[in-house]
Scaffold this motif. Structure first.
Motif, short mmCIF file in Angstrom:
data_model
loop_
_atom_site.label_atom_id
_atom_site.label_comp_id
_atom_site.label_asym_id
_atom_site.label_seq_id
_atom_site.Cartn_x
_atom_site.Cartn_y
_atom_site.Cartn_z
N SER A 259 10.86 29.13 16.51
CA SER A 259 10.78 27.68 16.71
C SER A 259 9.34 27.22 16.85
CB SER A 259 11.55 27.26 17.96
OG SER A 259 12.93 27.44 17.79
N ILE A 260 9.09 26.01 16.36
CA ILE A 260 7.80 25.35 16.55
C ILE A 260 8.08 24.04 17.29
CG2 ILE A 260 5.72 24.44 15.46
CD1 ILE A 260 6.52 26.05 12.94
N LYS A 261 7.28 23.78 18.32
CA LYS A 261 7.51 22.58 19.11
C LYS A 261 6.45 21.53 18.83
CE LYS A 261 9.93 24.88 22.86
NZ LYS A 261 10.04 25.07 24.33
N CYS A 262 6.83 20.27 18.94
CA CYS A 262 5.90 19.17 18.71
C CYS A 262 6.16 18.06 19.71
CB CYS A 262 6.02 18.65 17.29
SG CYS A 262 4.90 17.27 16.93
N PRO B 20 15.94 24.25 2.78
CA PRO B 20 17.04 25.19 3.04
C PRO B 20 17.68 24.96 4.40
CG PRO B 20 15.14 26.35 2.14
CD PRO B 20 14.69 24.94 2.40
N ASN B 21 18.95 25.27 4.49
CA ASN B 21 19.69 25.08 5.74
C ASN B 21 19.15 25.93 6.88
OD1 ASN B 21 21.39 23.26 4.53
ND2 ASN B 21 22.95 24.78 4.03
N ARG B 22 18.35 26.91 6.55
CA ARG B 22 17.77 27.76 7.60
C ARG B 22 16.80 26.98 8.48
NH1 ARG B 22 14.39 30.88 6.11
NH2 ARG B 22 13.98 30.17 3.99
N PHE B 23 16.35 25.84 7.97
CA PHE B 23 15.44 24.99 8.74
C PHE B 23 16.26 23.90 9.43
CE2 PHE B 23 11.20 26.25 7.25
CZ PHE B 23 11.53 27.05 6.18
N SER B 24 16.14 23.84 10.74
CA SER B 24 16.89 22.80 11.46
C SER B 24 15.97 22.10 12.46
CB SER B 24 18.10 23.40 12.18
OG SER B 24 17.71 24.48 13.00
N PRO B 25 15.72 20.83 12.22
CA PRO B 25 14.93 20.05 13.17
C PRO B 25 15.81 19.57 14.31
CG PRO B 25 15.52 18.70 11.30
CD PRO B 25 16.14 20.04 11.06
N LYS B 26 15.16 19.38 15.45
CA LYS B 26 15.89 18.82 16.60
C LYS B 26 14.97 17.89 17.36
CE LYS B 26 19.70 21.94 17.38
NZ LYS B 26 19.57 22.54 16.06
N SER B 27 15.48 16.70 17.66
CA SER B 27 14.69 15.71 18.37
C SER B 27 15.41 15.32 19.66
CB SER B 27 14.48 14.48 17.48
OG SER B 27 13.67 13.52 18.14
N PRO B 28 15.02 15.92 20.78
CA PRO B 28 15.68 15.60 22.05
C PRO B 28 15.38 14.18 22.53
CG PRO B 28 13.84 17.10 22.40
CD PRO B 28 14.02 16.95 20.92
N ASP B 29 14.22 13.67 22.17
CA ASP B 29 13.85 12.28 22.46
C ASP B 29 12.79 11.88 21.45
OD1 ASP B 29 12.36 13.89 25.13
OD2 ASP B 29 11.14 12.92 23.57
N LYS B 30 12.40 10.62 21.46
CA LYS B 30 11.53 10.16 20.37
C LYS B 30 10.11 10.69 20.48
CE LYS B 30 9.87 5.68 22.03
NZ LYS B 30 9.78 4.24 21.70
N ALA B 31 9.78 11.34 21.58
CA ALA B 31 8.44 11.92 21.74
C ALA B 31 8.38 13.38 21.32
CB ALA B 31 7.96 11.77 23.18
N HIS B 32 9.51 13.98 21.02
CA HIS B 32 9.56 15.40 20.70
C HIS B 32 10.34 15.65 19.42
CE1 HIS B 32 8.75 15.37 25.04
NE2 HIS B 32 8.13 16.52 24.84
N LEU B 33 9.80 16.55 18.60
CA LEU B 33 10.51 16.99 17.40
C LEU B 33 10.21 18.45 17.20
CD1 LEU B 33 12.27 16.38 14.95
CD2 LEU B 33 10.19 15.80 13.69
#
Lengths: 116, 113
Positions: free
Chosen positions: B20-23, B61-74
């Motif tokens: 995972s990579i966090k932003c 590819p489906n192997r990549f899945s982004p997740k945004s818990p709130d608008k400041a994080h992706l």
């Protein structure tokens, strides 16, 4: 779909001289935004200058200016009084005003070297 | 204060692993992006989120899945890593409605061995 073309892969300029980097784009839209980003060896993407298509006046930021030719779909970047710190990769980018498709479309970039 | 920060800066991992990579952005922007820069330095959009809602998903590819818990994080999660996933991944943010420029993180260089 919009496309951005930077046909020159590399350019070189003597320190203190002026250099122009070329960019053309293709779009059917009448309103959009254009940008030049700089990517030095540090990898950070840095905004150099932006231009709104509805503005006829060319944008200027200190030593950086653009020549925006809307009819020709051309957006070149002029760097005056080149400095060693200007050596980097430069990307031209297009952004639609459509909120549904809010993304940057980049050209392939051009590597600028500055000779001391 | 860093406007858009992503972690880690470098990531070396073996094929088949999940990573995972966090932003995070502190600019108050409502839209965040993931871009991929390949070995030829070409930058291409992968995903875009607006206020936690996925609005752009570009043939990734489906192997990549982004997740945004709130608008400041992706965050970007990658399953079953492949050699071809090696690249620099950039997080960016902007205001969607104002259509201004995007601000970029410092990038994460992912190397799959």
């Amino acid at each position: 779909a919009q496309t951005v073309t930077q046909s020159q892969p590399e350019m070189s300029v003597q320190e203190a001289e002026t250099v122009t980097l070329s960019c053309t784009y293709d779009t059917s839209e009448s309103d959009y935004y254009l940008f030049w980003y700089k990517q030095p060896p540090s990898r950070q993407m840095i905004l150099v200058i932006r231009q709104e298509a509805y503005k006829q006046q060319n944008a200027t930021e200190n030593r950086f200016s653009v020549n925006f030719q809307k009819a020709a779909k051309s957006f070149s970047l002029k760097i005056s009084d080149s400095q060693l710190g200007d050596a980097a990769m430069y990307f031209c980018a297009y952004r639609t005003t459509s909120r549904a498709n809010s993304k940057l479309t980049f050209g392939k970039g051009i590597t600028l070297s500055v000779r001391p | 204060d860093t406007a858009v920060s992503q972690t880690p800066k470098y990531l070396v991992t073996q094929m088949g692993n999940d990573k995972s990579i966090k932003c995070e952005q502190n600019l108050g922007h409502d839209t965040m992006y993931w871009y991929k820069q390949d070995s030829k330095k070409f930058l291409k959009i992968m995903f875009s989120y607006n206020n936690k809602e996925l609005i752009i998903n570009e043939t990734v590819p489906n192997r990549f899945s982004p997740k945004s818990p709130d608008k400041a994080h992706l965050n970007l999660h990658i399953n079953s890593l492949e050699l071809g996933d090696s690249a620099v991944y950039f997080c960016a943010s902007s205001y969607r409605q104002l259509n201004t420029e995007a601000f970029f993180g410092q990038g994460t260089r992912l190397t799959v061995v």
